[in-house]
Design a protein around this motif. Structure first.
Motif, PDB file in Angstrom:
ATOM      1  N   SER A 204       0.817  -1.209   0.000  1.00  7.74           N
ATOM      2  CA  SER A 204       0.000   0.000   0.000  1.00  7.74           C
ATOM      3  C   SER A 204       0.851   1.259   0.000  1.00  7.74           C
ATOM      4  CB  SER A 204      -0.912   0.019   1.236  1.00  7.74           C
ATOM      5  OG  SER A 204      -1.615  -1.188   1.316  1.00  7.74           O
ATOM      6  N   ILE A 205       1.900   1.262   0.841  1.00  6.52           N
ATOM      7  CA  ILE A 205       2.639   2.515   0.986  1.00  6.52           C
ATOM      8  C   ILE A 205       3.879   2.563   0.104  1.00  6.52           C
ATOM      9  CG2 ILE A 205       1.869   2.832   3.366  1.00  6.52           C
ATOM     10  CD1 ILE A 205       5.120   2.162   3.759  1.00  6.52           C
ATOM     11  N   GLY A 206       4.153   1.475  -0.642  1.00  4.08           N
ATOM     12  CA  GLY A 206       5.399   1.384  -1.417  1.00  4.08           C
ATOM     13  C   GLY A 206       5.629   2.565  -2.341  1.00  4.08           C
ATOM     14  N   GLY A 207       4.548   3.229  -2.743  1.00  5.11           N
ATOM     15  CA  GLY A 207       4.700   4.335  -3.671  1.00  5.11           C
ATOM     16  C   GLY A 207       5.246   5.594  -3.039  1.00  5.11           C
ATOM     17  N   PHE A 208       5.202   5.656  -1.720  1.00  7.70           N
ATOM     18  CA  PHE A 208       5.618   6.893  -1.049  1.00  7.70           C
ATOM     19  C   PHE A 208       7.040   6.811  -0.500  1.00  7.70           C
ATOM     20  CE2 PHE A 208       0.980   6.742  -0.693  1.00  7.70           C
ATOM     21  CZ  PHE A 208       0.697   7.889  -1.405  1.00  7.70           C
ATOM     22  N   LEU A 209       7.740   5.706  -0.816  1.00  4.47           N
ATOM     23  CA  LEU A 209       9.081   5.537  -0.267  1.00  4.47           C
ATOM     24  C   LEU A 209      10.137   6.224  -1.120  1.00  4.47           C
ATOM     25  CD1 LEU A 209       8.843   1.796   0.788  1.00  4.47           C
ATOM     26  CD2 LEU A 209       8.541   3.823   2.194  1.00  4.47           C
ATOM     27  N   GLY A 210       9.737   6.746  -2.265  1.00  4.30           N
ATOM     28  CA  GLY A 210      10.702   7.441  -3.109  1.00  4.30           C
ATOM     29  C   GLY A 210      11.719   6.521  -3.750  1.00  4.30           C
ATOM     30  N   LEU A 211      11.275   5.303  -4.040  1.00 10.57           N
ATOM     31  CA  LEU A 211      12.220   4.343  -4.605  1.00 10.57           C
ATOM     32  C   LEU A 211      12.709   4.755  -5.986  1.00 10.57           C
ATOM     33  CD1 LEU A 211      10.612   0.983  -3.545  1.00 10.57           C
ATOM     34  CD2 LEU A 211      12.884   1.809  -2.961  1.00 10.57           C
ATOM     35  N   GLY A 212      11.811   5.364  -6.744  1.00  8.74           N
ATOM     36  CA  GLY A 212      12.171   5.729  -8.119  1.00  8.74           C
ATOM     37  C   GLY A 212      13.357   6.665  -8.162  1.00  8.74           C
ATOM     38  N   THR A 213      13.310   7.707  -7.348  1.00  9.66           N
ATOM     39  CA  THR A 213      14.431   8.649  -7.354  1.00  9.66           C
ATOM     40  C   THR A 213      15.641   8.051  -6.665  1.00  9.66           C
ATOM     41  OG1 THR A 213      13.306   9.595  -5.475  1.00  9.66           O
ATOM     42  CG2 THR A 213      13.197  10.827  -7.528  1.00  9.66           C
ATOM     43  N   PHE A 214      15.385   7.178  -5.672  1.00  7.78           N
ATOM     44  CA  PHE A 214      16.498   6.568  -4.956  1.00  7.78           C
ATOM     45  C   PHE A 214      17.346   5.725  -5.895  1.00  7.78           C
ATOM     46  CE2 PHE A 214      18.226   2.994  -2.509  1.00  7.78           C
ATOM     47  CZ  PHE A 214      18.998   3.694  -1.597  1.00  7.78           C
ATOM     48  N   LEU A 215      16.663   5.011  -6.792  1.00  6.64           N
ATOM     49  CA  LEU A 215      17.385   4.086  -7.660  1.00  6.64           C
ATOM     50  C   LEU A 215      17.882   4.737  -8.943  1.00  6.64           C
ATOM     51  CD1 LEU A 215      15.092   0.981  -7.277  1.00  6.64           C
ATOM     52  CD2 LEU A 215      17.472   1.136  -6.595  1.00  6.64           C
ATOM     53  N   HIS A 216      17.506   6.003  -9.145  1.00  2.71           N
ATOM     54  CA  HIS A 216      17.824   6.638 -10.420  1.00  2.71           C
ATOM     55  C   HIS A 216      19.338   6.696 -10.649  1.00  2.71           C
ATOM     56  CE1 HIS A 216      16.549   9.018 -13.843  1.00  2.71           C
ATOM     57  NE2 HIS A 216      17.655   9.716 -13.669  1.00  2.71           N
ATOM     58  N   SER A 217      19.765   6.203 -11.802  1.00  2.00           N
ATOM     59  CA  SER A 217      21.189   6.269 -12.124  1.00  2.00           C
ATOM     60  C   SER A 217      21.377   7.194 -13.321  1.00  2.00           C
ATOM     61  CB  SER A 217      21.720   4.878 -12.455  1.00  2.00           C
ATOM     62  OG  SER A 217      21.292   4.487 -13.727  1.00  2.00           O
ATOM     63  N   HIS A 218      22.624   7.591 -13.565  1.00  5.06           N
ATOM     64  CA  HIS A 218      22.834   8.581 -14.618  1.00  5.06           C
ATOM     65  C   HIS A 218      22.657   7.997 -16.013  1.00  5.06           C
ATOM     66  CE1 HIS A 218      26.767   6.722 -13.908  1.00  5.06           C
ATOM     67  NE2 HIS A 218      26.991   6.933 -15.172  1.00  5.06           N
ATOM     68  N   TYR A 219      22.430   6.675 -16.102  1.00  8.78           N
ATOM     69  CA  TYR A 219      22.155   6.099 -17.414  1.00  8.78           C
ATOM     70  C   TYR A 219      20.686   6.264 -17.802  1.00  8.78           C
ATOM     71  CZ  TYR A 219      26.613   3.716 -16.811  1.00  8.78           C
ATOM     72  OH  TYR A 219      27.925   3.433 -16.626  1.00  8.78           O
ATOM     73  N   ASP A 220      19.843   6.508 -16.804  1.00  7.34           N
ATOM     74  CA  ASP A 220      18.407   6.469 -17.045  1.00  7.34           C
ATOM     75  C   ASP A 220      17.891   7.777 -17.634  1.00  7.34           C
ATOM     76  OD1 ASP A 220      18.336   3.972 -15.977  1.00  7.34           O
ATOM     77  OD2 ASP A 220      17.969   4.701 -13.937  1.00  7.34           O
ATOM     78  N   LEU A 221      16.847   7.636 -18.450  1.00  9.61           N
ATOM     79  CA  LEU A 221      16.156   8.821 -18.933  1.00  9.61           C
ATOM     80  C   LEU A 221      15.372   9.419 -17.773  1.00  9.61           C
ATOM     81  CD1 LEU A 221      14.645   7.569 -22.293  1.00  9.61           C
ATOM     82  CD2 LEU A 221      16.708   8.900 -21.952  1.00  9.61           C
ATOM     83  N   PRO A 222      15.319  10.739 -17.688  1.00 11.11           N
ATOM     84  CA  PRO A 222      14.484  11.345 -16.641  1.00 11.11           C
ATOM     85  C   PRO A 222      13.006  11.182 -17.012  1.00 11.11           C
ATOM     86  CG  PRO A 222      15.441  13.017 -18.041  1.00 11.11           C
ATOM     87  CD  PRO A 222      16.001  11.721 -18.510  1.00 11.11           C
ATOM     88  N   ILE A 223      12.179  10.989 -15.994  1.00 11.56           N
ATOM     89  CA  ILE A 223      10.751  10.812 -16.247  1.00 11.56           C
ATOM     90  C   ILE A 223       9.990  11.965 -15.623  1.00 11.56           C
ATOM     91  CG2 ILE A 223       8.755   9.354 -15.834  1.00 11.56           C
ATOM     92  CD1 ILE A 223      10.732   7.015 -15.706  1.00 11.56           C
TER      93      ILE A 223
END
Lengths: 613, 100
Positions: free
Chosen positions: A466-485
């Motif tokens: 339920s709360i997994g979306g609010f943990l900020g995982l997306g930005t936490f895992l963001h690497s410099h190879y990834d396209l920004p979303i």
């Protein structure tokens, strides 16, 4: 810190060895050993995470050389960075929950200790992939994961289906692994051409940074490595093993075939993303395969009557999403969805296990009306269902919409495929949920809620789903190879509307029994036949094996028996025997003949010598 | 004038005769005799070379050879006699108990 990393890795192996070697007869001790070891691993992972968070997540690595070759050192090590830390938490955390759940679910099973030994072995292998520092180690553990998966799918080996499913899973993934191995070898030769022969991830990422001019080679390597992903993450056309793997115990399906092992492929994509970003053409193929898998798996899930198979196809479809995200240019979006999916899919499988435990059937048409009878299971299942369907504010909404937004900006056709899949996902999950929990009861024996040790993991997983979306995982895992979303409001609202429409439709059809589909029955029946036959993929492979592979094998067999054995092996032996038989006649046993041969020889040699002079 | 070559040719002929005897005769006694011929052929060439080079080493060797030959004949004849007593023949084709 690194010592803790090693400990996290080896605790489950220790448990496995102790169970297999010592406590096989003592079921209670075995189960608590396995659970304790993994829980301890989880604890250490948390400590690691907190400790490294204080230092701002540096990339730590330690490795020992296991095989020093002339130009290449094959290493075995532990790599700790953001990616592996998150994955460690997921594997040990969800794993612990499932281990504890298993102690109740597998009660009175004949192979209780064996089951926990295999589970521990699996945990060890999976952690080995997670902390791997190089391709060599990844490949070794990749295969170990395959073995332990085989052991667990075939846990009830007395059942032919289970034994066959185990073999199918093992062999199908092996097909992909052949490509993976070739890819690794090619990569090491490319690295050698660039100046340093190595398989180490970090060294490779630096080396390939200035490896321009090898595009076609890199594309080949990427696609070959992706073959391994195809097998392990069950992407088209190697997806056929995953639905069959549901023959294993349900906690195994939850842990291995939903939350962690099948995610290994996506994790590998993220781990070696430095390689894939160098080849845009390989990435676009990967994205296409992912999208295609997502769509066809979702359609197949529409018609399945078996609760676990529906979830299995749903897993396939979600894995397709992740692979598509990686292919579209963001490994962090893929990993984000992997983590949230691990939560809600493990939850859904454990919920399904709880239902199966209560009713002893897997067909959703024999369930119904369970909402009152099993409230904890029902509520947690609802959370998992809504998370998977992508309803705000549950975790699936965030990770899925990140992928959809990415597809919307990068590749429009894939966006439509993704959106269609999202609609289908919400619909088949609605069909499952409403049929099982809200329709008319079809069972005879009164079902009961499962014991506490099974419901507690459900509640915990439901919390994280339920709360997994609010943990900020997306930005936490963001690497410099990834396209920004960048968030796109219309995409978000659109996909949410799609999901809600699908859920509403399925509610009307399956919970309230309004025959909305009646007028289309004629239209749907051929299609549903096709879907029930899984697009004839299994039959196609059967035919391929029966007619092509068997004949080829027969030919090889003939070649082996006639040319190799009869011609070469027996021929050599025969020739030697014949020559020996002839030469034997020289051995007359008469001393005078020997004397003659000797003097004749001396004479001839002398003559020869004189003449030559 | 008799030169070194004459001696050597004679020695060679003696050797050849002895070799021929060894190869063709079946009687153990005659084979022993032929062996003596071989030894004496060698002795002859030793002596001839010693004379030719004005060096006594060859002659010394001949003494050794003669001693060895005497021993060999003594033992050989003893064996032949014993053989004849037990087997009543000296035909080498029939004396084959030690073969294989």
């Amino acid at each position: 810190m690194l010592a803790l990393g090693w400990l996290v890795l080896f605790l489950p192996l220790l448990a496995c060895l102790v169970i297999a070697g010592v406590t096989l007869k003592h079921e209670k001790i075995s189960s608590w050993l396995a659970c304790g070891a993994l829980a301890l691993s989880f604890l250490f992972s948390v400590i690691l995470f907190i400790g490294l968070a204080a230092q701002g997540f540096p990339t730590l690595q330690s490795a020992v050389t296991v095989l020093p070759l002339e130009h290449l050192r094959l290493e075995f090590g532990v790599l700790l960075d953001r990616l592996s830390l998150i994955m460690l938490l997921v594997v040990t955390g969800i794993g612990s929950g499932i281990f504890f759940y298993s102690t109740a679910y597998m009660k009175n099973d004949k192979g209780y200790s064996r089951y926990f030994a295999s589970l521990s072995l699996f945990a060890f292998s999976m952690l080995g992939i997670v902390v791997s520092t190089n391709f060599f180690q990844t490949f070794i553990f990749w295969e170990l994961v395959g073995v332990s998966s085989y052991l667990l799918i075939g846990h009830w080996y007395q059942k032919d289906e289970a034994a066959d499913a185990g073999k199918k899973a093992f062999i199908t993934t092996r097909v992909g692994d052949v490509g993976f191995l070739i890819g690794i070898l090619l990569l090491s030769s490319l690295a050698a051409a660039l100046g340093k022969q190595t398989l180490d991830f970090q060294a490779l990422s630096e080396l390939l940074g200035h490896g321009a001019g090898h595009e076609s080679m890199l594309t080949a390597i990427c696609l070959l490595v992706f073959c391994g992903v195809l097998g392990k993450s069950a992407q088209f056309p190697l997806h056929v093993w995953l639905p069959d793997a549901m023959e294993g115990p349900t906690p195994v399906s939850a842990l291995i075939h939903a939350a962690t092992m099948v995610a290994a492929g996506v994790y590998l994509l993220a781990r070696t993303y430095f390689l894939f970003v160098l080849s845009p053409s390989a990435l676009s193929i990967i994205a296409g395969i992912g999208g295609f898998t997502a769509l066809i798996a979702a359609t197949m899930a529409l018609v399945q009557p078996d609760i676990k198979k529906i979830l299995a196809y749903s897993t396939l479809s979600q894995l397709g999403y992740m692979v598509m995200a990686a292919g579209l240019g963001s490994s962090s979006a893929a990993m984000y969805h992997l983590v949230t999916h691990a939560f809600f899919k493990a939850l859904l499988f454990l919920g399904a296990g709880s239902v199966i435990h209560a009713l002893h059937t897997q067909s959703i048409w024999e369930m119904g009306g369970l909402f009152r009878k099993m409230p904890v299971t029902a509520w947690t299942f609802l959370a998992g269902f809504l998370a998977l369907a992508g309803v705000y504010p549950l975790s699936g909404f965030f990770s899925k919409d990140e992928i959809l937004t990415l597809a919307f900006t990068v590749n429009r056709p894939l966006f439509w495929i993704g959106a269609g899949t999202a609609f289908l996902t919400a619909f088949y999950m609605g069909r499952l949920f409403f049929t099982v929990f809200l329709s008319e009861p079809k069972w005879e024996k009164e079902p009961h809620e499962s014991p506490r040790v099974m419901t507690v993991p459900l509640v915990l997983l439901a919390f994280f789903a339920s709360i997994g979306g609010f943990l900020g995982l997306g930005t936490f895992l963001h690497s410099h190879y990834d396209l920004p979303i960048a968030w796109n409001f219309s995409v978000v609202v659109g996909s949410l509307a799609l999901s809600l429409t699908a859920i509403l439709l399925s509610y009307l059809i399956y919970a309230l029994d309004i025959p909305l589909l009646k007028p289309f029955e004629k239209l749907f029946s051929p299609a549903s036949g096709l879907l029930l036959k899984k697009y004839y993929m299994d039959d196609l492979y059967d035919a391929l094996v029966k007619h092509v592979q068997q004949n080829f094998a027969g030919l090889c067999d003939l070649f082996e028996r006639v040319v190799v054995v009869k011609g070469m092996v027996n021929g050599t032996a025969g020739l030697t025997g014949w020559a020996g038989d002839r030469l034997r006649r020289l051995q007359t046993g008469k001393v005078q003949f020997y004397a003659f041969a000797f003097s004749a020889g001396v004479t001839l040699i002398t003559l020869f010598w004189i003449v030559l002079r | 004038m008799i030169t070194l070559n004459h001696y050597l040719i004679l020695s060679g002929c003696l050797f050849a005769v002895g070799m021929y005897g060894i190869m063709t005769r079946r009687n153990a006694l005659l084979i022993l005799l032929s062996v003596e011929l071989l030894l004496n052929a060698a002795n002859l060439s030793f002596v001839a070379y010693a004379r030719y080079r004005g060096d006594l080493t060859g002659q010394v060797f001949v003494f050794f050879t003669m001693v060895v030959a005497a021993c060999e004949v003594a033992i050989g004849l003893a064996v032949a006699i014993l053989l004849f007593r037990t087997r009543e023949t000296l035909n080498t084709d029939e004396i084959n108990t030690l073969k294989w």
